[in-house]
Enzyme design. Structure first.
Site, PDB file in Angstrom:
ATOM      1  N   ASP A 248      27.526  44.447   7.830  1.00 19.03           N
ATOM      2  CA  ASP A 248      26.543  43.255   7.251  1.00 19.03           C
ATOM      3  C   ASP A 248      27.370  41.957   7.687  1.00 19.03           C
ATOM      4  O   ASP A 248      28.661  42.180   7.682  1.00 19.03           O
ATOM      5  CB  ASP A 248      26.175  43.376   5.873  1.00 19.03           C
ATOM      6  CG  ASP A 248      25.184  42.652   5.577  1.00 19.03           C
ATOM      7  OD1 ASP A 248      24.000  43.267   5.304  1.00 19.03           O
ATOM      8  OD2 ASP A 248      25.005  41.462   5.430  1.00 19.03           O
ATOM      9  N   ASP A 298      18.341  48.688   9.327  1.00 21.58           N
ATOM     10  CA  ASP A 298      17.266  48.060   8.219  1.00 21.58           C
ATOM     11  C   ASP A 298      17.684  46.331   8.347  1.00 21.58           C
ATOM     12  O   ASP A 298      18.067  45.803   7.399  1.00 21.58           O
ATOM     13  CB  ASP A 298      17.651  48.353   6.985  1.00 21.58           C
ATOM     14  CG  ASP A 298      16.477  47.851   6.043  1.00 21.58           C
ATOM     15  OD1 ASP A 298      15.360  47.464   6.468  1.00 21.58           O
ATOM     16  OD2 ASP A 298      16.909  48.044   4.761  1.00 21.58           O
ATOM     17  N   CYS A 338      10.596  45.127   8.694  1.00 20.07           N
ATOM     18  CA  CYS A 338      10.084  44.489   7.480  1.00 20.07           C
ATOM     19  C   CYS A 338       9.268  43.345   8.042  1.00 20.07           C
ATOM     20  O   CYS A 338       8.841  42.462   7.176  1.00 20.07           O
ATOM     21  CB  CYS A 338      11.038  44.203   6.158  1.00 20.07           C
ATOM     22  SG  CYS A 338      12.222  42.970   6.722  1.00 20.07           S
TER      23      CYS A 338
HETATM   24  N1  SAH Z   1      19.240  48.261   3.600  1.00 17.22           N
HETATM   25  C1  SAH Z   1      19.538  47.231   2.653  1.00 17.22           C
HETATM   26  C2  SAH Z   1      18.854  45.917   2.787  1.00 17.22           C
HETATM   27  C3  SAH Z   1      19.151  45.112   4.097  1.00 17.22           C
HETATM   28  S1  SAH Z   1      18.562  43.545   4.155  1.00 17.22           S
HETATM   29  C4  SAH Z   1      19.321  47.618   1.285  1.00 17.22           C
HETATM   30  O1  SAH Z   1      18.750  48.922   1.247  1.00 17.22           O
HETATM   31  O2  SAH Z   1      19.625  47.079   0.481  1.00 17.22           O
HETATM   32  C5  SAH Z   1      19.116  42.980   5.647  1.00 17.22           C
HETATM   33  C6  SAH Z   1      20.719  42.560   5.661  1.00 17.22           C
HETATM   34  O3  SAH Z   1      20.997  42.138   6.983  1.00 17.22           O
HETATM   35  C7  SAH Z   1      21.336  41.486   4.812  1.00 17.22           C
HETATM   36  O4  SAH Z   1      22.026  41.832   3.870  1.00 17.22           O
HETATM   37  C8  SAH Z   1      21.800  40.453   5.736  1.00 17.22           C
HETATM   38  O5  SAH Z   1      22.968  39.959   5.334  1.00 17.22           O
HETATM   39  C9  SAH Z   1      21.937  41.271   7.078  1.00 17.22           C
HETATM   40  N2  SAH Z   1      22.108  40.400   8.434  1.00 17.22           N
HETATM   41  C10 SAH Z   1      21.309  39.699   8.714  1.00 17.22           C
HETATM   42  N3  SAH Z   1      21.311  39.583  10.036  1.00 17.22           N
HETATM   43  C11 SAH Z   1      22.548  40.208  10.547  1.00 17.22           C
HETATM   44  C12 SAH Z   1      23.333  40.461  11.729  1.00 17.22           C
HETATM   45  N4  SAH Z   1      22.865  39.806  12.738  1.00 17.22           N
HETATM   46  N5  SAH Z   1      24.142  41.414  11.717  1.00 17.22           N
HETATM   47  C13 SAH Z   1      24.652  41.981  10.480  1.00 17.22           C
HETATM   48  N6  SAH Z   1      23.974  41.739   9.212  1.00 17.22           N
HETATM   49  C14 SAH Z   1      22.896  40.981   9.159  1.00 17.22           C
END
Ligand code: SAH
Length: 395
Positions: A248, A298, A338
């Site tokens: 993340d 995700d 989403c």
């Molecule tokens: N699967 C998780 C929810 C994911 S939400 C669950 O079940 O709780 C999406 C996440 O992507 C967020 O935590 C955000 O910090 C991260 N994010 C956004 N852009 C990103 C990128 N380019 N690389 C890595 N993480 C990213």
């Protein structure tokens, strides 16, 4: 009493019970209602269509409270709507696996602009529109009365508030118990920080998908991309994954992920947490010829509306193509979107063309959607925003 008069033949969507009135459909506003005030919408012949909340600053100029001419939008009306939403969640077996539940899902629970999540004994409320803002204090009191909870934290910091001309608000609306809170989901424990976490603190919509992917994790080397606080990772590790690498861009989310692992007695060798941008990281892994048995994608919302769909499609295709390349034969890809602007059919096409470009032969095993405490009103297809596919690499 103020009202909106529609242009000729512009009432069709309301007759189908879709709850939005766009500015382009309006002939004129009669009267000078305050933002969020309840006003009637009439067709071009002056016949009643709906009682709505007026949003002067938004392209969605009015949102329907009721199609019943005899309804009065007041405390008892709102109490009735809240009770209906709570009764829906009390359906036996629907959400019994957790104490973290979406109680009110806005338009799909006939309460436009209002989102309420319950984390144990704490409520988190998002007011997204002028209408929900108008009734906010009443709604907060009703929510406490109807749930027996003692505190409400307000997370009215979503981007859509700007379109309504509303400021960002983040703070205690009622009570003020301590945050973070601990919740359980399918027997696993998670810490949720409602003040600083994403959305209202946790991605409740992925609950049953986390469980499902967990069931498929035994013995696998798992890569969880966009892991947030480790939801999928904890389920995978608890279900006997061989290793789980969680990525993340948020250091805070990762720190909470590691805490969640410890909370579930899963700390140690098989869980790794990596801060970074998934896009270059997947390329690096490809160049290093790394491979995995289960990959979860995700990502955050790439397209809020259909107008952003093309750029978003490229983003989805990129990460899915790279993920297919990193999958071992027989490996599984759980991939999600989403984005409201990307529907399930388009998402499937994107994933199919990503596999083609990766030169990988794959099948779809299952479709994913949002958890059932995020219902979709049949007349409001916009409510179905989360879609996902479980694919398996064949060759
Ligand atoms: N699967 C998780 C929810 C994911 S939400 C669950 O079940 O709780 C999406 C996440 O992507 C967020 O935590 C955000 O910090 C991260 N994010 C956004 N852009 C990103 C990128 N380019 N690389 C890595 N993480 C990213």
């Amino acid at each position: 009493m103020a009202y909106l008069l529609l242009k000729p033949d512009r009432e069709k969507s309301l007759l189908r019970r879709h709850p939005w009135v766009f500015s382009g459909a309006i002939e004129k506003l009669v009267g000078s209602p305050a933002p969020g005030e309840t006003i009637r919408v009439l067709n071009s012949h002056g016949q009643f269509l709906a009682h709505t909340a007026y949003s002067p600053h938004s392209q969605i100029r009015a949102r329907v409270w009721s199609f019943d001419e005899n309804a009065t939008v007041d405390v008892d009306f709102l109490r009735g709507r809240i009770r209906q939403a709570l009764a829906r969640r009390a359906t036996p077996g629907l959400v019994s696996v957790t104490n973290a539940v979406r109680l009110i899902h806005a338009e799909s629970d006939n309460l436009p602009g209002l989102v309420v999540d319950r984390y144990g004994e704490l409520l988190v409320m998002q007011s997204l529109t002028a209408g929900s803002e108008f009734w906010k204090e009443t709604l907060a009191d009703l929510l406490l009365e109807e749930t027996g909870c003692k505190s409400v934290y307000e997370r009215s910091d979503a981007d859509v508030r700007e379109l309504e001309g509303l400021p960002v608000i983040n703070g205690w609306l009622r009570g003020g118990t301590s945050s973070p809170v601990q919740v359980t989901e399918y027997g696993l424990k998670f810490i949720v920080n409602v003040e600083t976490g994403h959305k209202t603190g946790f991605y409740l919509d992925q609950r049953h998908n986390r469980f499902r992917v967990g069931q498929l994790s035994a013995g696998r080397d798992v890569l969880n991309c966009f892991c947030y606080t480790g939801g999928f990772s904890i389920h995978a590790a608890a279900n006997g994954a061989n290793s789980v690498l969680s990525v993340d861009s948020s250091a805070d989310a990762l720190a909470l992920g590691a805490q969640n692992a410890a909370l579930n007695g899963l700390e140690g060798g098989k869980l790794d947490w990596l801060e970074g941008d998934v896009f270059p990281l997947l390329r690096k892994f490809r160049d290093q010829a790394r491979s995995f048995d289960l990959i979860i994608l995700d990502p955050p919302k790439f397209a809020a509306t259909a107008s952003q769909a093309e750029k978003a499609s490229r983003g989805y295709k990129d990460i899915n193509r790279l993920a297919f390349k990193l999958l071992r034969p027989g490996g599984l890809l759980a991939t999600f979107s989403c984005s409201g602007g990307i529907d399930a059919a388009l998402f499937q096409k994107i994933v199919a063309s990503a596999a083609l470009d990766a030169g990988v032969d794959a099948v779809m095993l299952e479709h994913f959607s949002q958890a059932s405490d995020h219902p979709v009103a049949l007349h409001f297809p916009e409510g179905a925003y989360l879609k996902g596919l479980l694919c398996q690499r064949m060759d």
